[in-house]
Design a protein around this motif. Structure first.
Motif, PDB file in Angstrom:
ATOM      1  N   THR A 247       0.552  -0.897  -0.479  1.00  0.00           N
ATOM      2  CA  THR A 247       0.254  -0.234  -0.146  1.00  0.00           C
ATOM      3  C   THR A 247       0.430   1.375  -0.167  1.00  0.00           C
ATOM      4  O   THR A 247       0.332   2.056  -0.636  1.00  0.00           O
ATOM      5  CB  THR A 247      -0.988   0.206   1.163  1.00  0.00           C
ATOM      6  N   ASP A 251       1.310   4.036  -3.158  1.00  0.00           N
ATOM      7  CA  ASP A 251       1.241   4.906  -2.403  1.00  0.00           C
ATOM      8  C   ASP A 251       2.280   6.252  -3.222  1.00  0.00           C
ATOM      9  O   ASP A 251       2.374   6.913  -3.822  1.00  0.00           O
ATOM     10  CB  ASP A 251       1.007   4.717  -1.115  1.00  0.00           C
ATOM     11  N   ARG A 255       2.637   9.288  -6.428  1.00  0.00           N
ATOM     12  CA  ARG A 255       2.706   9.940  -5.548  1.00  0.00           C
ATOM     13  C   ARG A 255       4.344  10.747  -6.403  1.00  0.00           C
ATOM     14  O   ARG A 255       4.349  12.144  -6.831  1.00  0.00           O
ATOM     15  CB  ARG A 255       2.898  10.513  -4.224  1.00  0.00           C
ATOM     16  N   ASN A 411      -4.365  10.692  -4.860  1.00  0.00           N
ATOM     17  CA  ASN A 411      -2.944  10.789  -4.697  1.00  0.00           C
ATOM     18  C   ASN A 411      -2.527  11.014  -3.346  1.00  0.00           C
ATOM     19  O   ASN A 411      -1.755  10.181  -3.243  1.00  0.00           O
ATOM     20  CB  ASN A 411      -2.397  11.246  -6.113  1.00  0.00           C
ATOM     21  N   TYR A 414      -3.107   8.238  -1.225  1.00  0.00           N
ATOM     22  CA  TYR A 414      -3.368   6.834  -1.978  1.00  0.00           C
ATOM     23  C   TYR A 414      -3.520   5.333  -0.939  1.00  0.00           C
ATOM     24  O   TYR A 414      -4.328   4.692  -1.685  1.00  0.00           O
ATOM     25  CB  TYR A 414      -2.923   6.436  -3.390  1.00  0.00           C
ATOM     26  N   PHE A 415      -2.973   5.815  -0.076  1.00  0.00           N
ATOM     27  CA  PHE A 415      -2.483   4.414   0.443  1.00  0.00           C
ATOM     28  C   PHE A 415      -3.382   3.695   1.658  1.00  0.00           C
ATOM     29  O   PHE A 415      -4.008   2.493   1.229  1.00  0.00           O
ATOM     30  CB  PHE A 415      -1.332   4.707   1.371  1.00  0.00           C
TER      31      PHE A 415
END
Length: 469
Positions: A247, A251, A255, A411, A414-415
């Motif tokens: 994750t 992420d 980014r 973004n 995102y995780f």
């Protein structure tokens, strides 16, 4: 059934599934629950059967484990396994793609939110009070779940003779059929479940830190990462470690990189390679030596072959033990409660579905517990009708989760949406709800966190012009 025919049929399904996956990503530009469900379905129910049948055809001798059992399957079992795979996939796609008139406006909004510049603009348009409320909630959720997790971990570590001893016993605690009450006092066994809270705390605190940097939050986050590492080493196993890292890796890739999918492929390849090494690490920490095991391509396939093996044998399992009649959908409600509390009400834990699947393979060279995959879960309940029920439920769940992900996604965060989407990736091979709610409920906590954050923002969204959302 001839190998070329089996491979051809699965290859055709593979093309269709990959097309649907790429179409979904092109439309929404988000790695959502649908994407991860498709990825897991393709891996376990399409890719692996193709590779296994080719491998068996090329290596008639020296087969072991799951692959050996698969090689003994007759043409009827192979036909039924493929048929159930096609039906399951078709039901899921049909239900997921249904669009009701009342949902058109909402769907259009979600589509708009999926565009990167609009998602970022939407975050920037949050008023100060709303951002403050979301930040406070993230801090509260992070510190609360961290406190619960650390408290539980200290209880377990103390029961096992300290942190180092606890790390050394991780493989024993996770082993199938192990009685943890022999190692941990009965009145402290509940802490094993509560430890999972520390994983969720990491996501909440990183979320807060992305909104506002604070030295105190950084300290809490460092403690949370240490607590999460402790949990992953003694309780979560290989998959937990890889998905936790995945994750944050994805992420970072989205980014910081213009080619995130390249880095995702690299991570996936390294993850597959590390599977065996992580297994050896956990075993070594517990027993002080590395067990002898094969490292050839056959043993690698065995890591992913159990869902296909279950499909080939599910009729025989039902003949041996009978249908579960929906029991496996609800046993987690009882089994997640500590035995000491159940005994007060004269109740006992319910035998989990995977126990019977494991019993079916007893007496073979297959060792350890055999998880229940998603298609097998449905068939074990009500036969063919069970497939329709489970995949209608999963498709609706996937749609609801993608609405939540679409609302929250950015973004910048995102995780957090990746952690939610990974729920469906895990449920495809590991559909034992007992195990999921006991060992992966941090994902449920993250999902609830996302729902509450969306509710906080919903009040403000009504006051923002549609063009700036």
């Amino acid at each position: 059934m001839a190998t070329w025919l089996v491979v051809s049929l699965y290859s055709l399904l593979l093309i269709i599934a990959i097309y649907n996956l790429l179409t979904e990503y092109k439309h929404k530009r988000i790695l959502n629950a649908f994407i991860f469900f498709q990825a897991a379905f393709i891996l376990y129910y399409i890719f692996i059967p193709i590779f296994i049948h080719i491998y068996i055809d090329m290596n008639a001798t020296g087969l072991v484990g799951f692959v050996l059992r698969i090689s003994l399957s007759d043409s009827h079992d192979i036909f039924y396994a493929f048929s159930y795979t096609v039906i399951s996939y078709s039901v899921f796609m049909f239900v997921y793609r249904i669009r009701f008139t009342s949902k058109i406006k909402l769907s259009n909004k979600i589509t708009e939110f999926s565009k990167t510049e609009n998602r970022e603009k939407r975050f920037l348009n949050l008023n100060v009070n709303e951002e403050k409320n979301v930040y406070k909630f993230a801090v509260f959720a992070g510190v609360s779940s961290l406190s619960i997790g650390v408290f539980a971990e200290l209880l377990i570590a103390n029961s096992l003779g300290g942190i180092l001893n606890a790390l050394a016993m991780g493989d024993q605690l996770r082993a199938y059929g192990s009685d943890n009450s022999l190692l941990i006092p009965q009145n402290r066994l509940f802490a094993i479940v509560l430890m999972v809270s520390s994983l969720a705390s990491t996501y909440f605190l990183v979320y807060a830190l992305r909104i506002k940097r604070s030295f105190l939050i950084i300290l809490f986050l460092l403690l949370s990462i240490l607590a999460s590492m402790f949990l992953l080493l003694i309780s979560a196993g290989r998959l937990g470690v890889l998905l936790f890292g995945l994750t944050f890796f994805i992420d970072y890739a989205f980014r910081k990189s213009k080619h995130p999918f390249f880095y995702m492929c690299v991570y996936s390849i390294l993850g597959f390679i590390l599977l065996k090494h992580l297994d050896n690490l956990f075993f070594y920490l517990s027993y002080g030596y590395i067990k002898e095991s094969s490292s050839d391509f056959g043993s690698f396939i065995n890591e992913f072959a159990f869902p296909y093996l279950n499909l080939l044998n599910v009729h025989h399992i039902n003949d041996a033990f009978g249908f579960r009649m929906g029991v496996d959908y609800f046993t987690w409600i009882i089994n997640i409660i500590p035995t000491s509390i159940l005994s007060i009400f004269g109740l006992t834990k319910v035998t989990s579905g995977y126990y019977f699947i494991t019993q079916y393979y007893s007496g073979t060279d297959i060792q350890g517990g055999i998880p229940t995959d998603l298609i097998t879960l449905g068939i074990r309940q009500f036969g063919f009708i069970g497939i329709l029920i489970i995949f209608v439920i999963v498709a609706i769940l996937c749609k609801k989760m993608d609405v939540i992900i679409g609302e929250l996604h950015s973004n910048k965060f995102y995780f957090i949406t990746l952690r939610i989407a990974l729920i469906l990736f895990i449920l495809v091979p590991y559909a034992d709800l007992d195990s999921f709610f006991r060992n992966r409920y941090d994902m449920i906590m993250v999902l609830l966190f996302a729902i509450i954050v969306n509710l906080i923002r919903f009040k403000n969204k009504r006051h923002i012009n549609d063009g700036t959302c």
